[in-house]
Design a protein around this motif. Structure first.
Motif, mmCIF file in Angstrom:
data_model
loop_
_atom_site.group_PDB
_atom_site.id
_atom_site.type_symbol
_atom_site.label_atom_id
_atom_site.label_comp_id
_atom_site.label_asym_id
_atom_site.label_seq_id
_atom_site.Cartn_x
_atom_site.Cartn_y
_atom_site.Cartn_z
ATOM 1 N N LYS A 69 -19.954 11.835 2.053
ATOM 2 C CA LYS A 69 -20.029 10.382 2.661
ATOM 3 C C LYS A 69 -19.030 10.058 2.234
ATOM 4 C CE LYS A 69 -20.120 8.217 -1.711
ATOM 5 N NZ LYS A 69 -19.174 7.309 -1.429
ATOM 6 N N PRO A 71 -16.272 6.319 1.672
ATOM 7 C CA PRO A 71 -16.103 5.258 1.022
ATOM 8 C C PRO A 71 -17.712 4.056 1.415
ATOM 9 C CG PRO A 71 -14.908 5.198 2.598
ATOM 10 C CD PRO A 71 -15.041 6.069 2.953
ATOM 11 N N THR A 73 -17.919 0.315 -0.012
ATOM 12 C CA THR A 73 -17.842 -1.245 -0.182
ATOM 13 C C THR A 73 -18.795 -1.590 -1.207
ATOM 14 O OG1 THR A 73 -16.409 -2.318 1.497
ATOM 15 C CG2 THR A 73 -16.476 -3.259 0.684
ATOM 16 N N LEU A 248 -3.926 8.869 -2.709
ATOM 17 C CA LEU A 248 -5.523 9.129 -2.593
ATOM 18 C C LEU A 248 -5.874 9.147 -1.455
ATOM 19 C CD1 LEU A 248 -6.148 4.891 -4.282
ATOM 20 C CD2 LEU A 248 -6.708 7.450 -5.038
ATOM 21 N N GLU A 264 -16.900 13.679 -1.217
ATOM 22 C CA GLU A 264 -16.103 12.677 -0.898
ATOM 23 C C GLU A 264 -15.180 12.521 -0.343
ATOM 24 O OE1 GLU A 264 -17.790 8.786 -3.491
ATOM 25 O OE2 GLU A 264 -17.479 10.326 -4.969
ATOM 26 N N ALA A 265 -14.335 11.431 -0.564
ATOM 27 C CA ALA A 265 -13.062 11.246 -0.600
ATOM 28 C C ALA A 265 -12.740 10.049 -1.763
ATOM 29 C CB ALA A 265 -12.400 10.201 0.807
ATOM 30 N N VAL A 266 -12.235 10.500 -2.612
ATOM 31 C CA VAL A 266 -11.764 9.460 -3.823
ATOM 32 C C VAL A 266 -11.651 8.042 -3.579
ATOM 33 C CG1 VAL A 266 -10.276 9.209 -5.363
ATOM 34 C CG2 VAL A 266 -10.987 11.668 -4.815
ATOM 35 N N HIS A 267 -10.579 7.952 -2.461
ATOM 36 C CA HIS A 267 -10.248 6.722 -2.127
ATOM 37 C C HIS A 267 -11.587 5.823 -1.294
ATOM 38 C CE1 HIS A 267 -10.790 6.805 2.092
ATOM 39 N NE2 HIS A 267 -10.256 8.420 2.021
ATOM 40 N N SER A 269 -12.802 1.975 0.761
ATOM 41 C CA SER A 269 -13.046 1.916 2.044
ATOM 42 C C SER A 269 -11.854 2.074 3.060
ATOM 43 C CB SER A 269 -14.226 0.564 2.325
ATOM 44 O OG SER A 269 -14.043 -0.156 1.866
ATOM 45 N N ASP A 272 -7.619 -2.790 3.822
ATOM 46 C CA ASP A 272 -6.792 -3.820 5.015
ATOM 47 C C ASP A 272 -6.342 -3.275 5.687
ATOM 48 O OD1 ASP A 272 -6.289 -1.979 3.055
ATOM 49 O OD2 ASP A 272 -3.978 -1.759 2.812
ATOM 50 N N ILE A 273 -6.322 -1.998 6.374
ATOM 51 C CA ILE A 273 -5.742 -0.848 6.740
ATOM 52 C C ILE A 273 -7.382 0.016 8.154
ATOM 53 C CG2 ILE A 273 -3.727 0.166 6.488
ATOM 54 C CD1 ILE A 273 -5.086 2.501 5.686
ATOM 55 N N ASN A 280 -6.082 7.882 6.522
ATOM 56 C CA ASN A 280 -5.269 9.445 6.404
ATOM 57 C C ASN A 280 -7.036 10.197 6.034
ATOM 58 O OD1 ASN A 280 -4.602 11.639 5.861
ATOM 59 N ND2 ASN A 280 -2.936 11.309 4.548
ATOM 60 N N ASP A 321 0.831 6.500 5.637
ATOM 61 C CA ASP A 321 0.937 6.424 3.971
ATOM 62 C C ASP A 321 1.142 7.447 3.611
ATOM 63 O OD1 ASP A 321 -1.906 8.318 5.058
ATOM 64 O OD2 ASP A 321 -1.894 8.794 3.258
HETATM 65 P P1 NAI Z 1 -9.073 1.779 -2.086
HETATM 66 O O1 NAI Z 1 -8.989 3.311 -2.396
HETATM 67 O O2 NAI Z 1 -9.715 1.131 -0.770
HETATM 68 O O3 NAI Z 1 -7.522 1.022 -1.162
HETATM 69 C C1 NAI Z 1 -6.224 1.620 -1.984
HETATM 70 C C2 NAI Z 1 -4.552 1.247 -1.203
HETATM 71 O O4 NAI Z 1 -4.633 2.806 -1.096
HETATM 72 C C3 NAI Z 1 -4.924 0.648 -0.378
HETATM 73 O O5 NAI Z 1 -3.778 -0.165 0.132
HETATM 74 C C4 NAI Z 1 -5.764 1.666 1.039
HETATM 75 O O6 NAI Z 1 -4.829 1.184 2.578
HETATM 76 C C5 NAI Z 1 -4.516 2.767 0.953
HETATM 77 N N1 NAI Z 1 -5.620 3.828 1.572
HETATM 78 C C6 NAI Z 1 -6.357 3.937 0.498
HETATM 79 N N2 NAI Z 1 -7.112 5.492 1.239
HETATM 80 C C7 NAI Z 1 -6.592 5.621 2.353
HETATM 81 C C8 NAI Z 1 -5.955 6.530 3.438
HETATM 82 N N3 NAI Z 1 -7.029 7.287 3.543
HETATM 83 N N4 NAI Z 1 -5.706 6.707 4.294
HETATM 84 C C9 NAI Z 1 -4.204 5.610 3.906
HETATM 85 N N5 NAI Z 1 -4.630 4.884 3.348
HETATM 86 C C10 NAI Z 1 -5.376 4.663 2.629
HETATM 87 O O7 NAI Z 1 -9.473 0.471 -3.301
HETATM 88 P P2 NAI Z 1 -9.280 -0.772 -2.860
HETATM 89 O O8 NAI Z 1 -8.543 -1.650 -2.194
HETATM 90 O O9 NAI Z 1 -9.694 -0.570 -5.153
HETATM 91 O O10 NAI Z 1 -11.087 -1.020 -2.642
HETATM 92 C C11 NAI Z 1 -11.349 -1.233 -1.328
HETATM 93 C C12 NAI Z 1 -13.026 -0.757 -1.867
HETATM 94 O O11 NAI Z 1 -13.386 -0.263 -1.873
HETATM 95 C C13 NAI Z 1 -13.578 -1.480 -2.750
HETATM 96 O O12 NAI Z 1 -14.440 -2.071 -1.864
HETATM 97 C C14 NAI Z 1 -14.391 -0.764 -3.886
HETATM 98 O O13 NAI Z 1 -15.571 -1.185 -4.601
HETATM 99 C C15 NAI Z 1 -14.517 0.266 -2.343
HETATM 100 N N6 NAI Z 1 -14.227 1.793 -3.135
HETATM 101 C C16 NAI Z 1 -15.011 2.578 -3.009
HETATM 102 C C17 NAI Z 1 -15.078 3.939 -3.432
HETATM 103 C C18 NAI Z 1 -15.415 5.494 -2.632
HETATM 104 O O14 NAI Z 1 -16.601 4.899 -1.947
HETATM 105 N N7 NAI Z 1 -16.240 6.644 -3.361
HETATM 106 C C19 NAI Z 1 -14.240 4.282 -4.316
HETATM 107 C C20 NAI Z 1 -12.957 3.454 -4.354
HETATM 108 C C21 NAI Z 1 -13.055 2.228 -4.060
#
Ligand code: NAI
Ligand code: MG
Length: 341
Positions: A69, A71, A73, A248, A264-267, A269, A272-273, A280, A321
């Motif tokens: 899976k 990420p 939003t 992340l 899944e990835a921990v990060h 969606s 911003d990028i 990554n 990153d």
């Molecule tokens: P995020 O993890 O999407 O981003 C945080 C920072 O890390 C941003 O600057 C982003 O550009 C960077 N980043 C994250 N993954 C990256 C990657 N693979 N390569 C390079 N840079 C990376 O967290 P944020 O901004 O708090 O959340 C954005 C949306 O994602 C929200 O709608 C949130 O609810 C959702 N979310 C979903 C998750 C999931 O499906 N497992 C987990 C965390 C957040």
């Protein structure tokens, strides 16, 4: 090929489709035995099907019981529950497993190799929250409660010990806040002490209060092996651990239940990028490595791990990153070359 395993694939939102494409191309080069059933969830699904978690996706998950899976939003605001939390609760994915290992040399820590096992269903994520009115203010006091059942505490702690045994690990550290939350966190600690007795002589056991653990993790993370903790503490500590080894963009996670597993990835969606070929893909690729191991294909997992190490560490090929210059697509292409070398 007959032993292909059917897997639900949810590319997800934001950078999801980009890192998914990259990961699929690498798995294909690896000849991983997966048959993908592509499904939608998250904002993409809301826009196209009017539902954050469409029935077709749930049906596929019930059928395959295995998913990769991207990420998702979660729209901010009332009425939207996190789909990730919904999936965990609906499919009894009670164990969230997040391994953290040093990949890049020259960072602050060279020898981190720990796994956070987080309880995934109960605790403060039960989200029994509401406001209490005072005078004219209907939202004067915010009230929230959580719960931990003895059965669930036992199940996740047993999981952590069994995981430690199966993976040749030496120690389980139970993280709690029972000095303050004597009941909510106390029950977890008591179950831990009880279960640790059964593993005496095989797996060492120690206890840490969560704040002390947070400090120790940034001072001597090498001292940790398997950490088992409740939902909210696990959420925070696993992100902290990810930060110790490069952020992340590298961190994978597995959500595991008795009948299903979602990798899944921990990060998130990363809006911003998104769409810029900057993401990554390593976190999702490492999630795929966990999935290969889960499917007893350690051989392929090891091959992919080696190729990643060779490319990222030895050749220094990295996405932005991690201070590098290559885009998502180029990274995948070079990784496939490293696999085939
Ligand atoms: P995020 O993890 O999407 O981003 C945080 C920072 O890390 C941003 O600057 C982003 O550009 C960077 N980043 C994250 N993954 C990256 C990657 N693979 N390569 C390079 N840079 C990376 O967290 P944020 O901004 O708090 O959340 C954005 C949306 O994602 C929200 O709608 C949130 O609810 C959702 N979310 C979903 C998750 C999931 O499906 N497992 C987990 C965390 C957040
Ligand atoms: Mg989190």
């Amino acid at each position: 090929m007959s032993d292909r395993r059917s897997v639900t694939l949810i590319p997800g939102d934001g950078i999801g489709p980009e890192i998914t494409d990259a990961t699929l191309s690498v798995l294909e080069a690896l000849e991983a035995p997966f048959e993908w059933d592509i499904q939608k969830a998250g904002m993409t699904a809301l826009e196209e099907a009017g539902d954050l978690l469409p029935e077709g996706t749930l049906e596929s998950l019930r059928r395959t019981r295995l998913a990769l899976k991207g990420p998702l939003t979660t729209p901010i605001g009332k009425g939207f529950r996190s789909i990730n939390v919904t999936l965990r609760q609906r499919f009894d994915l009670y164990a969230n497993v997040r391994p953290t290992q040093t990949l890049l040399p020259g960072g602050r820590f060279e020898n981190i190799d720990l796994v956070v096992v987080r309880e995934n269903i109960e605790g403060l994520y039960a989200a029994m929250e509401h406001y209490l009115p005072v005078g004219n203010d209907p939202e004067a006091v915010a009230y929230g409660a959580g719960f931990n059942s003895r059965q669930e505490c036992a199940r996740i702690i047993e999981f952590a010990f069994a995981y430690a045994l199966k993976n040749g690990r030496k120690k389980v550290t139970l993280v709690h806040k029972a000095n303050i939350l004597k009941v909510l966190s106390g029950i977890f600690l008591h179950e831990g002490r009880r279960i640790a007795e059964h593993y005496k002589g095989r797996i060492a056991f120690e206890e840490r209060i969560v704040d002390a653990c947070a400090m120790e993790l940034v001072i001597k993370p090498e001292a940790y092996d398997v950490i088992v903790t409740t939902n909210l503490f696990g959420d925070i500590l696993s992100d902290l651990a990810a930060g110790l080894v490069g952020g992340l963009g590298l961190a994978p996670g597995a959500n595991i239940g008795p009948e299903m597993a979602i990798f899944e990835a921990v990060h998130g969606s990363a809006p911003d990028i998104a769409g810029q070929d900057k993401a990554n893909p390593l976190a999702l690729m490492r999630a795929a490595i966990l999935m290969l191991r889960h499917c007893d294909r350690d051989d392929l997992a090891i091959r992919l791990e080696k190729a990643i190490k060779c490319l990222v560490v030895d050749e220094g090929v990295r996405t932005a990153d991690l201070g590098g210059k290559v885009g998502t697509k180029e990274f995948a292409k070079l990784l496939i070359q490293a696999l085939e070398a």
